[in-house]
Design an enzyme around this catalytic site. Structure first.
Site, mmCIF file in Angstrom:
data_model
loop_
_atom_site.group_PDB
_atom_site.id
_atom_site.type_symbol
_atom_site.label_atom_id
_atom_site.label_comp_id
_atom_site.label_asym_id
_atom_site.label_seq_id
_atom_site.Cartn_x
_atom_site.Cartn_y
_atom_site.Cartn_z
ATOM 1 N N GLY A 135 14.549 -63.109 78.892
ATOM 2 C CA GLY A 135 13.599 -63.906 78.120
ATOM 3 C C GLY A 135 14.306 -64.897 77.202
ATOM 4 N N GLU A 138 15.008 -67.822 79.276
ATOM 5 C CA GLU A 138 13.729 -68.487 79.610
ATOM 6 C C GLU A 138 13.267 -69.355 78.432
ATOM 7 O OE1 GLU A 138 11.827 -64.736 80.909
ATOM 8 O OE2 GLU A 138 11.300 -65.867 82.709
ATOM 9 N N GLU A 158 16.918 -59.746 84.931
ATOM 10 C CA GLU A 158 15.713 -58.937 85.098
ATOM 11 C C GLU A 158 15.720 -58.112 86.379
ATOM 12 O OE1 GLU A 158 15.798 -61.981 83.898
ATOM 13 O OE2 GLU A 158 14.229 -62.319 82.416
HETATM 14 C C1 LIG Z 1 4.357 -59.103 81.425
HETATM 15 C C2 LIG Z 1 5.465 -60.068 81.196
HETATM 16 C C3 LIG Z 1 6.296 -59.636 80.024
HETATM 17 C C4 LIG Z 1 7.490 -60.517 79.951
HETATM 18 C C5 LIG Z 1 8.212 -60.165 78.697
HETATM 19 C C6 LIG Z 1 9.408 -60.972 78.623
HETATM 20 C C7 LIG Z 1 10.348 -60.363 79.510
HETATM 21 C C8 LIG Z 1 11.551 -60.726 79.439
HETATM 22 C C9 LIG Z 1 12.462 -60.082 80.384
HETATM 23 C C10 LIG Z 1 13.708 -59.664 79.721
HETATM 24 O O1 LIG Z 1 14.197 -60.282 78.826
HETATM 25 S S1 LIG Z 1 14.387 -58.258 80.367
HETATM 26 C C11 LIG Z 1 15.836 -58.030 79.413
HETATM 27 C C12 LIG Z 1 16.892 -58.937 79.874
HETATM 28 N N1 LIG Z 1 18.078 -58.669 79.141
HETATM 29 C C13 LIG Z 1 18.988 -57.817 79.551
HETATM 30 O O2 LIG Z 1 18.890 -57.216 80.592
HETATM 31 C C14 LIG Z 1 20.177 -57.647 78.664
HETATM 32 C C15 LIG Z 1 20.542 -56.206 78.570
HETATM 33 N N2 LIG Z 1 21.622 -56.011 77.646
HETATM 34 C C16 LIG Z 1 22.883 -56.305 77.946
HETATM 35 O O3 LIG Z 1 23.206 -56.818 78.977
HETATM 36 C C17 LIG Z 1 23.908 -55.958 76.919
HETATM 37 O O4 LIG Z 1 23.407 -54.919 76.149
HETATM 38 C C18 LIG Z 1 24.296 -57.148 76.017
HETATM 39 C C19 LIG Z 1 23.065 -57.829 75.407
HETATM 40 C C20 LIG Z 1 25.085 -58.146 76.841
HETATM 41 C C21 LIG Z 1 25.208 -56.612 74.865
HETATM 42 O O5 LIG Z 1 26.274 -55.872 75.435
HETATM 43 P P1 LIG Z 1 27.195 -54.958 74.506
HETATM 44 O O6 LIG Z 1 28.233 -54.362 75.388
HETATM 45 O O7 LIG Z 1 27.607 -55.726 73.345
HETATM 46 O O8 LIG Z 1 26.259 -53.818 73.955
HETATM 47 P P2 LIG Z 1 25.550 -52.619 74.725
HETATM 48 O O9 LIG Z 1 26.353 -51.389 74.527
HETATM 49 O O10 LIG Z 1 25.193 -52.988 76.106
HETATM 50 O O11 LIG Z 1 24.191 -52.508 73.906
HETATM 51 C C22 LIG Z 1 24.195 -52.180 72.504
HETATM 52 C C23 LIG Z 1 22.931 -51.392 72.215
HETATM 53 O O12 LIG Z 1 21.802 -52.216 72.434
HETATM 54 C C24 LIG Z 1 20.940 -51.619 73.381
HETATM 55 N N3 LIG Z 1 20.346 -52.697 74.185
HETATM 56 C C25 LIG Z 1 20.991 -53.692 74.779
HETATM 57 N N4 LIG Z 1 20.141 -54.491 75.416
HETATM 58 C C26 LIG Z 1 18.911 -53.969 75.205
HETATM 59 C C27 LIG Z 1 17.625 -54.352 75.618
HETATM 60 N N5 LIG Z 1 17.381 -55.442 76.373
HETATM 61 N N6 LIG Z 1 16.591 -53.593 75.232
HETATM 62 C C28 LIG Z 1 16.785 -52.501 74.463
HETATM 63 N N7 LIG Z 1 17.998 -52.077 74.031
HETATM 64 C C29 LIG Z 1 19.047 -52.820 74.418
HETATM 65 C C30 LIG Z 1 21.832 -50.712 74.197
HETATM 66 O O13 LIG Z 1 21.084 -49.697 74.806
HETATM 67 C C31 LIG Z 1 22.782 -50.213 73.140
HETATM 68 O O14 LIG Z 1 22.111 -49.231 72.386
HETATM 69 P P3 LIG Z 1 22.597 -47.738 72.414
HETATM 70 O O15 LIG Z 1 21.747 -47.058 71.414
HETATM 71 O O16 LIG Z 1 24.055 -47.767 72.101
HETATM 72 O O17 LIG Z 1 22.330 -47.270 73.810
#
Ligand SMILES: CCCCCC/C=C/CC(=O)SCCNC(=O)CCNC(=O)[C@H](O)C(C)(C)COP(=O)(O)OP(=O)(O)OC[C@H]1O[C@@H](n2cnc3c(N)ncnc32)[C@H](O)[C@@H]1OP(=O)(O)O
Length: 754
Positions: A135, A138, A158
């Protein structure tokens, strides 16, 4: 120009103003700041108000509201000429909060918000630092311009979460960069660097300096210019001349690489809609496709894998020591001993991580061959990444004494305990005090090796998967005497190498191979009972494995398992018939694999195995009449009557036997939780991610059903004790089959009672 924190500055150069909107894109830690900001805004936001906000459902609504409000204010303020949207703390926006996907959507919807930004009559500029993912990207695509820092990472991941970019991403990206590149990024979820984003045309400018300052400067420079040509949704989608063939090929590719996965297919369909329909109709199609994915079991499974991958980083040992109490030692220089296939891959992985590596191989010829192979692997990898190959990080030696100044050694010699013990004896003599000694083994006893050294606390297993520089999984095996610091160091090194690293206890086969033995064994039994390799592989491939058990065995070589079975005294030469030929230690045993090996059929490398190949080394498996008549003769010799076996039985026998062993592993404390097993299977054994790993899969089938089927098969095959349902499975069922994230509580209780 408006600055952060609500203070207003005026550009000394042109006196025009730029509105900065701050999007907070870190997840939970900044929620309080979010709320503070909201209160500030709620207390009467001015055009220059700053929105510290979070891209999440609960507070995401707040973010969207803040963006909507601030953009409205900025657009109606004649003093504001351009708007810059940026993140905070060096991060643009990582996308939606996945944890919130199950909840109710509140606040202003995302799509109209992005449309409003795109429709704005003042230049909207995204200043991208850190991540612009999902997002987040986007939103940036809704802006008229995108300026990125050179270290920024952009992508639409995604699909890896079982979704598609449904806030216009699937419709805007192909319009911006063309169908082939958009298909690649959207169907793989691949994340690109700023340099690649610039080359693809996703961003307009890359800066080495302060991104927001660069974006502000840029925004001022384009203020007042016409914006019609900057609204991506109005672009015609460039249609390649052979677009039908292109989409068919893309569909074939996604169906082949992620069998049965819905999201990659929906991604192709959405991009096809962008290429063939007007924007509004494309958006309707995007919404329709997302609606199916959003609530699907596949999306739930993939999102579980996302969090499981992070959960395994919070490892613990039965002593209670773990990630939060153990500090890793710094590792700057490492040695690899033994430069066969595994040693070469490990050397490449270490060098690519930025470490200095001493690669040691005692045989001159092998050393020269290895040097050549490592060099070309590094060059290929560097070319792919558009970087310089890390050739000068590696020194080669025939002398084991070259380990003298390294911080960590990874021994990767042949799987032979006596040989490994001798190598460890020498390492203990030549390494500086405190050097961590790691063994790359897939099955040997880490404790036995540790006992052979004066400092067993420095010994851990590092089970890499071939090819070691490519495969994402690393099992870090702690022995009885491994120190938590040694485990922490190996885990951190694994993370640096980009591996999904899982800390597991020491037992025969560790986690992955211990479970695999049961799966392969059931496949052999099914052949005895009337199945063919084609039937078994067909069922498993339909389930989602890239290769069934027999095709995989042909690829990796049948002789590997044969050697292990011979060493364990299981495989005995000859074709003895009768009941006793199929019994070992009182349990059923199938010598089928041993007999096939006795024919010199080792799989692809010999051109014959469970299938036949055009020539040795060829990859296309063809059904082999020899194998079928061998199976018939085998059954006749052992008095076995072939019966009809369906795909359901193949799946239940192979998968539930494997899952049952997973429960035993949890019961024994070899893995700390189901997530560890699932990550091992998804990243190391080709378990389809959209099924979430074996333990997650069992929970979706329903634990009572898994228990009932295991009881059924155990009754039908009482000579296979491994089919007897594990006590932990019974206990979980008795406690109401809690969801997988609550299994640890039951396991903890079980361990506390032992
Ligand atoms: C009906 C229509 C609705 C549409 C709504 C809009 C939809 C949008 C679609 C999206 O945006 S889907 C999400 C897309 N984004 C991702 O997939 C990114 C996922 N995250 C990553 O790739 C990585 O975490 C990062 C952002 C590159 C950071 O990497 P880093 O190595 O620095 O940290 P991590 O160890 O991976 O993460 C730290 C911590 O944060 C939690 N976390 C990361 N991303 C998310 C997330 N998208 N949602 C919730 N939590 C997230 C991760 O789990 C870690 O937490 P923890 O407690 O240590 O597990």
């Amino acid at each position: 120009m408006t600055s952060l924190g609500g203070r207003r500055r005026t550009s000394p150069r042109c006196g025009r103003q730029v509105q900065r909107q701050i999007i907070q894109s870190t997840w939970s830690s900044l929620r309080t700041r979010t709320h503070r900001a909201v209160r500030r805004m709620g207390g009467g936001a001015k055009a220059n108000a700053t929105a510290h906000a979070q891209w999440a459902q609960s507070s995401g609504a707040v973010v969207r509201q803040a963006i909507v409000d601030t953009v409205k204010i900025a657009l109606s303020d004649p003093k504001v000429k351009s708007v810059v949207i940026c993140g905070q703390n060096g991060n643009f926006c990582g996308g939606a909060d996945i944890k919130e996907f199950g909840g109710e959507m509140t606040g202003p919807p995302l799509i109209p918000m992005i449309h409003a930004i795109e429709a704005a009559n003042k230049p909207m500029v995204a200043a991208i630092e850190g991540n612009a993912l999902g997002g987040g990207l986007e939103l940036a695509l809704g802006c008229h311009y995108r300026i990125a820092h050179s270290k920024a990472r952009l992508g639409l991941p995604e699909v890896t979460l079982g979704l598609l970019p449904a806030a216009g991403g699937s419709q805007r990206l192909p319009r911006l960069i063309g169908v082939p590149d958009a298909l690649d990024l959207i169907t793989t979820g691949r994340i690109v660097t700023a340099a690649e984003a610039l080359r693809l045309g996703i961003v307009d400018q890359v800066t080495e300096h302060n991104t927001v300052d660069a974006a502000v400067k840029f925004a001022l420079s384009v203020a007042g210019q016409p914006l019609d040509a900057r609204r991506i949704s109005t672009f015609p989608c460039p249609r390649p001349p052979d677009s039908d063939a292109l989409f068919e090929e893309a569909m074939r590719k996604v169906r082949g690489s992620a069998r049965g996965a819905m999201a990659p297919v929906a991604c192709v369909q959405a991009v096809r809609a962008a290429a063939t329909l007007p924007y509004e109709r494309g958006m309707e199609r995007e919404k329709e496709l997302m609606a199916t994915l959003f609530t699907s079991g596949q999306a739930r499974a993939l999102q579980y894998v996302f969090f499981a991958q992070r959960a395994v980083g919070r490892w613990s040992m039965p002593s209670g020591a773990g990630w939060d109490t153990s500090k890793p030692r710094p590792v700057n220089k490492a040695a690899v001993i033994g430069l066969g296939t595994m040693g070469r891959g490990i050397t490449v992985a270490l060098a690519q991580t930025g470490l200095s590596v001493v690669a040691i191989e005692t045989q001159e010829k092998q050393l020269m061959e290895a040097k050549q192979a490592v060099t070309s692997m590094l060059e290929r990898g560097a070319k792919r990444r558009g970087a310089a190959p890390a050739l000068d990080r590696i020194s080669y030696s025939r002398n084991i004494q070259a380990v003298a100044d390294v911080d960590l050694v990874i021994e990767a010699v042949f799987e032979d305990m006596a040989l490994k013990l001798e190598v460890f004896r020498q390492l203990s003599a030549f390494c500086k005090p405190g050097t961590l000694l790691c063994t790359n083994t897939s099955a040997l006893d880490v404790d036995e090796l540790a006992r052979g050294t004066p400092n067993p606390e420095l010994v851990v297993g590092m089970h890499f998967f071939a090819p070691a520089h490519v495969m994402k999984l690393l099992e870090v095996v702690y022995g009885k005497r491994s120190s938590p610091q040694a485990v922490a160091t190996a885990m951190q090194l694994g993370k640096k190498m980009g591996k999904a690293s899982v800390a597991v206890g020491n037992c025969r086969g560790f986690v992955g191979n211990r479970m695999l033995r049961l799966y392969v064994e059931q496949a052999f039994f099914l052949l005895e009972e009337g199945a063919t390799p084609e039937l078994v592989d067909g069922a498993l491939e339909e389930f989602g494995f890239p290769m069934g058990v027999f095709r995989m065995s042909d690829l990796s070589g049948l002789d590997v398992g044969w050697r292990t079975r011979k060493a364990a005294g299981q495989a005995q030469p000859g074709e003895a018939s009768g009941q006793s030929a199929r019994i070992r230690n009182g349990s059923r045993y199938s010598p089928i694999g041993d007999l096939v090996c006795e024919q010199g059929r080792f799989g692809q490398k010999t051109g014959r195995g469970w299938y036949q190949y055009d020539k040795p080394g060829s990859r296309v498996a063809r059904s082999d009449p020899w194998l079928h008549s061998f199976l018939e003769q085998y059954r006749a010799r052992h008095g076995l009557v072939a019966r009809s076996i369906d795909r359901q039985e193949v799946l239940e026998r192979c998968l539930y036997a494997l899952v049952n062993e997973g429960f035993r592993i949890l019961e024994d404390g070899i893995a700390a939780g189901p997530e560890d097993i699932d990550v091992i299977y998804v990243f190391g054994y080709g378990w389809p991610g959209h099924r979430g790993g074996p333990m997650f899969y069992a929970s979706t089938v329903g634990l009572p059903k898994v228990l009932e089927r295991l009881e059924h098969y155990h009754q039908a095959h009482p000579d296979v004790p491994d089919l007897q349902p594990c006590g932990l499975l019974r206990r979980l069922v008795a406690s109401g089959s809690p969801p997988v994230h609550r299994w640890r509580e039951v396991i903890k209780k079980l361990h506390s009672q032992l």
